[in-house]
Design a protein around this motif. Structure first.
Motif, mmCIF file in Angstrom:
data_model
loop_
_atom_site.group_PDB
_atom_site.id
_atom_site.type_symbol
_atom_site.label_atom_id
_atom_site.label_comp_id
_atom_site.label_asym_id
_atom_site.label_seq_id
_atom_site.Cartn_x
_atom_site.Cartn_y
_atom_site.Cartn_z
ATOM 1 N N VAL A 1 61.223 70.253 -5.121
ATOM 2 C CA VAL A 1 60.589 70.202 -3.796
ATOM 3 C C VAL A 1 60.605 68.744 -3.369
ATOM 4 C CG1 VAL A 1 58.473 70.589 -2.480
ATOM 5 C CG2 VAL A 1 59.196 72.272 -4.184
ATOM 6 N N ASP A 2 61.312 68.489 -2.274
ATOM 7 C CA ASP A 2 61.526 67.125 -1.787
ATOM 8 C C ASP A 2 60.448 66.809 -0.751
ATOM 9 O OD1 ASP A 2 62.404 64.807 -0.590
ATOM 10 O OD2 ASP A 2 64.485 65.471 -0.343
ATOM 11 N N GLU A 3 59.512 65.961 -1.159
ATOM 12 C CA GLU A 3 58.377 65.635 -0.280
ATOM 13 C C GLU A 3 58.562 64.301 0.439
ATOM 14 O OE1 GLU A 3 54.726 68.140 -2.198
ATOM 15 O OE2 GLU A 3 54.703 65.992 -2.561
ATOM 16 N N ARG B 1 59.674 62.263 -4.340
ATOM 17 C CA ARG B 1 59.034 61.505 -3.261
ATOM 18 C C ARG B 1 59.754 60.184 -3.068
ATOM 19 N NH1 ARG B 1 52.825 62.151 -4.673
ATOM 20 N NH2 ARG B 1 52.567 64.371 -4.258
ATOM 21 N N THR B 2 59.493 59.547 -1.934
ATOM 22 C CA THR B 2 60.112 58.257 -1.637
ATOM 23 C C THR B 2 59.118 57.389 -0.882
ATOM 24 O OG1 THR B 2 61.885 57.171 -0.422
ATOM 25 C CG2 THR B 2 61.128 59.248 0.486
ATOM 26 N N LEU B 3 59.259 56.084 -1.023
ATOM 27 C CA LEU B 3 58.431 55.184 -0.203
ATOM 28 C C LEU B 3 59.135 54.860 1.119
ATOM 29 C CD1 LEU B 3 56.933 52.623 -2.757
ATOM 30 C CD2 LEU B 3 56.253 54.955 -2.240
ATOM 31 N N SER B 4 60.350 55.379 1.295
ATOM 32 C CA SER B 4 61.166 54.973 2.447
ATOM 33 C C SER B 4 60.530 55.296 3.793
ATOM 34 C CB SER B 4 62.529 55.643 2.389
ATOM 35 O OG SER B 4 63.256 55.192 1.273
ATOM 36 N N LYS B 5 59.963 56.487 3.924
ATOM 37 C CA LYS B 5 59.481 56.911 5.233
ATOM 38 C C LYS B 5 58.116 56.316 5.544
ATOM 39 C CE LYS B 5 63.113 59.249 4.663
ATOM 40 N NZ LYS B 5 64.373 58.807 5.263
HETATM 41 N N1 PMP Z 1 65.060 63.476 1.125
HETATM 42 C C1 PMP Z 1 65.041 63.729 2.432
HETATM 43 C C2 PMP Z 1 64.601 65.080 2.907
HETATM 44 C C3 PMP Z 1 65.447 62.749 3.334
HETATM 45 O O1 PMP Z 1 65.451 63.034 4.643
HETATM 46 C C4 PMP Z 1 65.851 61.478 2.857
HETATM 47 C C5 PMP Z 1 66.281 60.348 3.772
HETATM 48 N N2 PMP Z 1 66.766 60.663 4.977
HETATM 49 C C6 PMP Z 1 65.861 61.272 1.491
HETATM 50 C C7 PMP Z 1 65.449 62.286 0.643
HETATM 51 C C8 PMP Z 1 66.359 59.984 0.877
HETATM 52 O O2 PMP Z 1 65.469 58.967 0.985
HETATM 53 P P1 PMP Z 1 65.562 57.627 0.167
HETATM 54 O O3 PMP Z 1 66.866 57.584 -0.574
HETATM 55 O O4 PMP Z 1 65.459 56.555 1.186
HETATM 56 O O5 PMP Z 1 64.405 57.641 -0.779
#
Ligand code: PMP
Length: 358
Positions: A189-191, A215-219
């Motif tokens: 599950v991609d949060e 999870r990611t800190l990107s957003k």
């Molecule tokens: N999962 C989803 C659903 C995304 O939309 C994105 C980025 N667009 C990512 C993962 C990847 O993010 P990142 O590699 O920056 O952590």
């Protein structure tokens, strides 16, 4: 043998047929294409960050386990016994790691479509087959189609993005449970967008031996750091860790992420502002004639424009200095564009430009 023939002789045929991931040049543009947080770090955090970076030991390799960051996160998440986490250079690297770990000619990666493209790109790069199961007309999960496809293809890995990119909506939780229960392999599950939805599946982690959370800190405001993590049963995480490059999280990222995560309230308050702006942008887009906008629990909005107009509108916005995402060519999303929620000024510029074009 000439250079070209040598290259064709040795590179994998799949690689020769594929293309580099294209990221448009956004210099000088209002950037509303990649779901970044439009706000800079708050001043208090910036000062603490600069202090912490002053003594960064750049002559040394980073801590291969990123222990301080790890301990902080494990404590914050209250991770139960038997669960563990692994860091990636963005969640993209974790998607690649999963593909490397599960790769095999007859192996399948399955996800609802339209969905995040890297699931497919990285599965195919490793020689796996990608099976996309179309979402319903309102972008909800087609549970019976998903269960049927799982039974038929026996996927090694199923991705469910919650909220989903590029549609922005949440999926039905019972359908997700049924899918996790029916999947013979892993379910991730991609949060990535959970900071904007206030809903997480962390509570489900102990309940399934095949569930991982990504999870990611990107957003949230740290896209430049490149830090993602995968949570799940220790047995799975330990195996994945064998394939992780030892120093994948660099010194600067480890320090910066720790400083920022020690004060999560700062980024949480930015996320709340972004959600408020999203609601205003949603309402404003909905008032434009010819536009239909989809409800979103993420930091972006998907909208449909009159048939055949997507390219013209995308290009018109670009000419006025605004970069969004044209989803033309994505099955099910003809005439659809996706805009990231920006600052109130950026959103106003986008709306004005769009009105002029329409
Ligand atoms: N999962 C989803 C659903 C995304 O939309 C994105 C980025 N667009 C990512 C993962 C990847 O993010 P990142 O590699 O920056 O952590």
């Amino acid at each position: 043998m000439d250079a070209e023939s040598r290259l064709r002789r040795w590179l994998r045929p799949q690689l020769l047929q594929s293309q580099s991931y294209h990221v448009p040049d956004s210099r000088g543009l209002i950037k509303l294409d990649a779901m970044e947080n439009p706000y800079a770090l708050p001043d208090s955090l910036r000062e603490r960050l600069l202090d912490a970076l002053r003594d960064a030991p750049l002559n040394r390799y980073p801590d291969p386990q990123a222990r301080e960051l790890r301990e902080l996160l494990i404590a914050q998440l209250g991770l139960a016994d038997g669960l563990d986490l692994i860091f990636g250079n963005g969640s993209d690297e974790l998607i690649q790691l999963l593909a490397i770990a599960l790769a095999g000619e007859d192996r399948v990666v399955l996800a609802p479509t339209p969905g995040f493209v890297m699931y497919k790109v990285l599965a195919e790069a490793l020689g796996m087959r990608f099976v996309g199961v179309p979402l319903g007309p309102d972008f909800s999960l087609d549970k019976s189609a998903m269960l049927e496809a799982i039974a038929r293809h026996q996927p090694a890995l199923v991705y469910l993005a919650y909220p989903n990119n590029p549609t922005g909506n949440l999926f039905d939780e019972q359908a997700m449970r049924d899918i996790i229960g029916a999947a013979p392999g892993l379910v991730v599950v991609d949060e990535a967008y959970s900071p904007f939805s206030a809903r997480s599946f962390a509570g489900w982690l102990g309940q399934y031996d095949n569930l991982l959370l990504m999870r990611t800190l990107s957003k949230q405001g740290l896209a430049g750091l490149r830090l993602g993590y995968l949570l799940g049963p220790r047995a799975w995480i330990q195996e994945l860790d064998k394939l992780r490059l030892p120093y994948n999280i660099n010194v600067l990222t480890q320090i910066a992420a720790r400083v920022v995560l020690e004060q999560p309230a700062e980024l949480e308050s930015q996320a709340r502002e972004i959600c408020e702006s999203r609601q205003r942008l949603f309402a404003a887009l909905g008032r434009l004639s010819g536009i239909s906008v989809h409800p979103s629990d993420a930091n972006f909005l998907l909208f449909r424009v009159p048939a055949g107009q997507g390219g013209r509108i995308f290009q018109g916005l670009l000419e006025q200095g605004i970069l969004i995402k044209n989803l033309h060519g994505t099955p099910g999303l003809e005439d659809c564009l996706r805009v990231t929620v920006g600052t109130p000024q950026e959103n106003a510029s986008f709306l004005q430009a769009l009105e002029r074009i329409l």
